[in-house]
Design an enzyme around this catalytic site. Structure first.
Site, short mmCIF file in Angstrom:
data_model
loop_
_atom_site.label_atom_id
_atom_site.label_comp_id
_atom_site.label_asym_id
_atom_site.label_seq_id
_atom_site.Cartn_x
_atom_site.Cartn_y
_atom_site.Cartn_z
N ARG A 148 11.56 2.92 -5.27
CA ARG A 148 10.74 3.18 -4.10
C ARG A 148 10.75 4.68 -3.83
O ARG A 148 11.77 5.36 -4.02
CB ARG A 148 11.28 2.43 -2.87
CG ARG A 148 11.48 0.95 -3.07
CD ARG A 148 10.20 0.22 -3.42
NE ARG A 148 9.33 0.00 -2.27
CZ ARG A 148 8.12 -0.54 -2.35
NH1 ARG A 148 7.64 -0.89 -3.52
NH2 ARG A 148 7.39 -0.72 -1.27
N GLU A 164 3.92 8.57 -0.28
CA GLU A 164 2.81 7.89 -0.94
C GLU A 164 1.87 7.24 0.07
O GLU A 164 2.33 6.68 1.07
CB GLU A 164 3.41 6.82 -1.86
CG GLU A 164 2.49 6.27 -2.90
CD GLU A 164 3.22 5.36 -3.89
OE1 GLU A 164 2.63 4.36 -4.28
OE2 GLU A 164 4.38 5.66 -4.25
N HIS A 208 2.03 5.25 -9.36
CA HIS A 208 2.60 3.94 -9.00
C HIS A 208 1.93 2.82 -9.80
O HIS A 208 1.37 1.87 -9.25
CB HIS A 208 2.46 3.68 -7.51
CG HIS A 208 3.44 2.67 -6.99
ND1 HIS A 208 3.84 2.62 -5.67
CD2 HIS A 208 4.12 1.66 -7.61
CE1 HIS A 208 4.72 1.64 -5.50
NE2 HIS A 208 4.89 1.04 -6.67
#
Length: 312
Positions: free
Chosen positions: A231, A260, A278
């Site tokens: 993450r 993000e 991602h």
């Protein structure tokens, strides 16, 4: 309720206000992904709603991306690709990297003609020697399905596998890694000290947020690398940039980011950092498996009267 990958991200996730607005008839939320840090889980639980995620659906796909990022940081492929695109000549692309600037993370060709005697075959970037991952120590923080899948790939490369996991591996998990020498660490700090490349495959929690910071970067070996396929907020990106500028870190590979979907310009401008948007879990088969799993979770609760196949 089936929530797709982008569900509620545009409004900052499913927070308490949104949870309060959910209908009283709602029994289950199915997520086609693993992470749930953008959901107010405590508020959802108080409503008596079962929330299920989809672990293990894309372990190999994320591990493939982790392998790519590690190879890139060792062989400086992002940097070499940038010089090749700018120079449009393979020989010049290899020579330009001798002008690598640690502070900017770029190789500036300059205006002066390059010394013909300073030819390089790609074995150096500035003053740093380009090395192979073989014989290097990889520290994997988070040794679930992704971490174990990555360990198998890196063992083939000849890397020494170190890992940090709070609980012991089960006999089934150990059997799946049979033949791979493993070094288990009792703490993240112990792992960091032995990691030539540190890989983050952890979930996000209050204890793991900014687990990579100035302090942990300081205890990494010289010229270490940091890879994040977990993450984004696991890494304090400001600290990461300081580590790169100082030369303590020789590179980084990121598939996830602290803020993000916004990526800081300073990260985008550095070619000692390999960046991906991602995409670790994004293959067609993984998407199909996750959606089917989400529907099976919902069916288990609504039709079969269960508590979900993968309840959080």
């Amino acid at each position: 309720m089936l929530i797709t990958w982008s569900g509620f991200t545009s409004v900052g996730g499913m927070n308490t206000d949104l949870v309060d607005a959910l209908p009283v008839s709602l029994k289950v939320i199915g997520l086609p992904h693993v992470g749930y840090d953008h959901f107010d889980w405590e508020a959802i639980k108080k409503r008596g709603v079962i929330m299920c995620n989809s672990p293990g659906m894309s372990d190999n796909d994320v591990a493939d991306i982790g392998l790519h990022l590690i190879l890139s940081t060792y062989r400086s492929t992002s940097l070499f690709e940038s010089t090749l695109r700018s120079q449009k000549n393979a020989a010049l692309a290899r020579r330009v990297v001798l002008n690598f600037d640690q502070d900017t993370g770029r190789a500036d060709p300059g205006n002066e003609p390059m010394d013909p005697m300073k030819y390089v075959h790609g074995h150096r970037v500035g003053e740093r020697v380009v090395t192979s991952p073989a014989g290097q120590r990889v520290g994997i923080a988070g040794f679930g399905g992704i971490g174990r899948a990555l360990a198998k790939r890196l063992h083939v490369l000849g890397m020494t596998i170190h890992y940090f996991k709070r609980s012991q591996l089960s006999q089934k998990e150990l059997k799946s890694l049979e033949g791979i020498p493993l070094v288990r660490h009792e703490s993240f700090e112990s792992l960091a000290k032995e990691s030539d490349v540190l890989v983050l495959a952890l979930p996000l929690s209050s204890s793991t947020r900014h687990i990579v910071n100035d302090k942990t970067i300081g205890i990494l070996p010289a010229e270490a690398r940091v890879i994040n396929v977990g993450r984004g907020p696991l890494v304090d990106q400001a600290a990461l940039l300081r580590g790169l500028k100082s030369g303590k870190l020789s590179g980084a590979g990121l598939d996830v980011f602290e803020h993000e979907p916004i990526i800081e310009e300073e990260l985008l401008s550095r070619y000692d950092v390999t960046l991906l948007p991602h995409i670790g879990a994004c293959t067609q088969k993984a998407v199909e498996r996750a959606l089917i799993n989400s529907l099976e979770n919902i069916k288990n609760v609504v039709v079969d009267g269960g508590h979900g196949i993968h309840p959080i």
